[in-house]
Write a protein that holds these residues in place. Structure first.
Motif, PDB file in Angstrom:
ATOM      1  N   ALA A   1       0.893  -1.323   0.046  1.00 26.79           N
ATOM      2  CA  ALA A   1       0.134  -0.084  -0.210  1.00 26.79           C
ATOM      3  C   ALA A   1       0.823   1.285  -0.031  1.00 26.79           C
ATOM      4  O   ALA A   1       0.700   2.172  -0.588  1.00 26.79           O
ATOM      5  N   LYS A   2       1.779   1.071   0.788  1.00 32.48           N
ATOM      6  CA  LYS A   2       2.792   2.217   0.653  1.00 32.48           C
ATOM      7  C   LYS A   2       3.400   2.410  -0.639  1.00 32.48           C
ATOM      8  O   LYS A   2       3.690   3.636  -1.061  1.00 32.48           O
ATOM      9  N   LEU A   3       3.825   1.513  -1.311  1.00 28.35           N
ATOM     10  CA  LEU A   3       4.468   1.723  -2.350  1.00 28.35           C
ATOM     11  C   LEU A   3       3.537   2.031  -3.282  1.00 28.35           C
ATOM     12  O   LEU A   3       3.874   2.878  -4.528  1.00 28.35           O
ATOM     13  N   ALA A   4       2.363   1.621  -3.395  1.00 29.44           N
ATOM     14  CA  ALA A   4       1.236   2.143  -4.424  1.00 29.44           C
ATOM     15  C   ALA A   4       0.972   3.498  -4.138  1.00 29.44           C
ATOM     16  O   ALA A   4       0.699   4.389  -5.124  1.00 29.44           O
ATOM     17  N   THR A   5       1.128   4.103  -2.941  1.00 24.85           N
ATOM     18  CA  THR A   5       0.728   5.495  -2.579  1.00 24.85           C
ATOM     19  C   THR A   5       1.892   6.505  -3.182  1.00 24.85           C
ATOM     20  O   THR A   5       1.959   7.290  -4.042  1.00 24.85           O
ATOM     21  N   GLN A   6       3.185   5.970  -2.893  1.00 23.09           N
ATOM     22  CA  GLN A   6       4.360   6.502  -3.485  1.00 23.09           C
ATOM     23  C   GLN A   6       4.425   6.830  -4.947  1.00 23.09           C
ATOM     24  O   GLN A   6       4.465   7.760  -5.472  1.00 23.09           O
ATOM     25  N   GLN A   7       3.991   5.809  -5.506  1.00 26.40           N
ATOM     26  CA  GLN A   7       3.953   5.487  -7.187  1.00 26.40           C
ATOM     27  C   GLN A   7       2.839   6.311  -7.632  1.00 26.40           C
ATOM     28  O   GLN A   7       3.133   7.169  -8.568  1.00 26.40           O
ATOM     29  N   PHE A   8       1.722   6.494  -7.090  1.00 28.11           N
ATOM     30  CA  PHE A   8       0.663   7.180  -7.517  1.00 28.11           C
ATOM     31  C   PHE A   8       0.899   8.722  -7.309  1.00 28.11           C
ATOM     32  O   PHE A   8       0.738   9.398  -8.193  1.00 28.11           O
ATOM     33  N   PHE A   9       1.529   9.238  -6.402  1.00 24.49           N
ATOM     34  CA  PHE A   9       1.785  10.607  -6.146  1.00 24.49           C
ATOM     35  C   PHE A   9       3.389  11.215  -6.479  1.00 24.49           C
ATOM     36  O   PHE A   9       3.596  12.266  -6.427  1.00 24.49           O
ATOM     37  N   SER A  10       4.070  10.086  -7.293  1.00 17.16           N
ATOM     38  CA  SER A  10       5.206  10.458  -7.992  1.00 17.16           C
ATOM     39  C   SER A  10       4.978  11.377  -9.066  1.00 17.16           C
ATOM     40  O   SER A  10       5.677  11.944  -9.477  1.00 17.16           O
ATOM     41  N   LYS A  11       3.709  11.229  -9.400  1.00 18.41           N
ATOM     42  CA  LYS A  11       3.301  12.184 -10.688  1.00 18.41           C
ATOM     43  C   LYS A  11       2.413  13.438  -9.942  1.00 18.41           C
ATOM     44  O   LYS A  11       1.644  12.930  -8.926  1.00 18.41           O
ATOM     45  N   PRO A  12       2.118  14.330 -10.439  1.00 16.67           N
ATOM     46  CA  PRO A  12       1.368  15.501  -9.951  1.00 16.67           C
ATOM     47  C   PRO A  12      -0.030  15.071 -10.020  1.00 16.67           C
ATOM     48  O   PRO A  12      -0.641  14.607 -10.827  1.00 16.67           O
TER      49      PRO A  12
END
Length: 348
Positions: free
Chosen positions: A326-337
């Motif tokens: 879940a943390k990795l998915a969050t980081q990936q999603f918010f790596s883009k504006p």
């Protein structure tokens, strides 16, 4: 600059607070929201709704609903009940736990509440509702408040008489979410009813309903004159509303020196990601992996609609097998504006 809000517990001086919400207003979210409260500011804080029938049998601080952060102050837990002995025992336990007040739930609209005559069902019986408040006031050395809806009648004469009975029975302040019980989260909250109560009552009035952003806060405060504004899912999605309000009244945030509160859709989108990662940290700290994942998914289900592509984040979270994923998915999603909308239809 900040002044005591008259009629609320000693030291409360900040007029925006988190609303009690089942599955949402737990310790992890409270700690995330507290991050955005200025050092000089104090407001009231909820717990999740607590059952007066279960509470006396529990060890407070050791259950999912009563986990508490270090030095968490100004708690005003919300209890559900309609019988004197469980209410008395619950309040005794809460006082020993160090709360600043106790809130009686007369707003829960679920079918079980209607069936068993608690929550919003109490609004169908004004005399008994007043007696429930009296039960609490007789047992309490801390203030007693009531959070209610517009009732099933949605009638101002009924509402004023009903609330007069609560205040006469010992309610120290009233929080009104002006939707009828059957509406649940649908439709529009009628803020004029909050203003109506504020003009009639000598005790503090807290307004709740449809406060999704800082502009909504200011509109409710200006239109109703309420003493404090309470926001539920809006503040869960935008905990930095506290920071925005602090700026609006001339305060800063010592934990973010030199930074301005996020205001644009893009800034708020980025801040949602930061707050979500903080929430994940706190969920992992206090809850078992299963409970943490359940609360994380529920939080997203209740708040993702403000993100332009929140459904994609929700899908990624549902596909995450554990908190690390879940943390990795969050980081990936918010790596883009990402962008946040100012408001949503609150469906979710």
């Amino acid at each position: 600059m900040l002044k005591q809000i008259e009629g609320l517990p000693e030291g409360i001086n900040f007029p925006l607070a988190l609303a009690p919400m089942v599955g949402l207003s737990h310790v992890a979210l409270r700690l995330v929201v507290r991050d955005y409260l200025p050092d000089q500011a104090r407001t009231i804080w909820p717990t999740e709704m607590l059952s007066s029938w279960k509470l006396p049998k529990e060890v407070l601080g050791q259950t999912n609903e009563t986990f508490r952060g270090p030095n968490e102050q100004d708690l005003v837990p919300q209890i559900l009940g309609n019988e004197e002995e469980p209410i008395r025992q619950s309040i005794q336990s809460l006082q020993a736990w160090g709360v600043e007040g106790v809130d009686i739930n007369m707003g829960c609209p679920v079918r079980k509440a209607l069936k068993h005559n608690y929550g919003v069902a109490l609004m169908g019986d004004p005399e008994y509702a007043a007696e429930v408040v009296s039960m609490a006031a007789r047992s309490s050395q801390v203030p007693v408040s009531v959070k209610l809806r517009a009732g099933r009648q949605n009638d101002l004469d009924f509402l004023s008489g009903f609330v007069d009975g609560l205040v006469a029975a010992g309610a120290n302040w009233i929080c009104l979410h002006p939707r009828v019980g059957e509406q649940k989260r649908r439709g529009k909250a009628d803020w004029s009813q909050i203003g109506y109560l504020k003009k009639r009552l000598s005790c503090p009035v807290v307004g709740n309903g449809d406060v999704q952003n800082i502009a909504d806060y200011h509109r409710m405060k200006d239109q109703t004159g309420c003493d404090l504004v309470m926001s539920g899912r809006g503040l869960a999605a935008r905990p930095w509303m506290l920071w925005q309000l602090a700026e609006d009244i001339g305060l800063g945030l010592s934990s973010r020196p030199g930074e301005a509160a996020p205001r644009t859709p893009e800034e708020e989108g980025a801040e949602y990601g930061r707050a979500l990662l903080r929430l994940i940290e706190e969920l992992e700290r206090y809850f078992t992996p299963h409970e943490a994942m359940k609360r994380l998914r529920f939080h997203l289900r209740m708040t993702n609609m403000w993100l332009d592509y929140g459904h994609s984040l929700m899908k990624a979270m549902n596909n995450s097998p554990d908190m690390m994923a879940a943390k990795l998915a969050t980081q990936q999603f918010f790596s883009k504006p990402q962008r946040m909308s100012a408001s949503s239809n609150l469906v979710g």
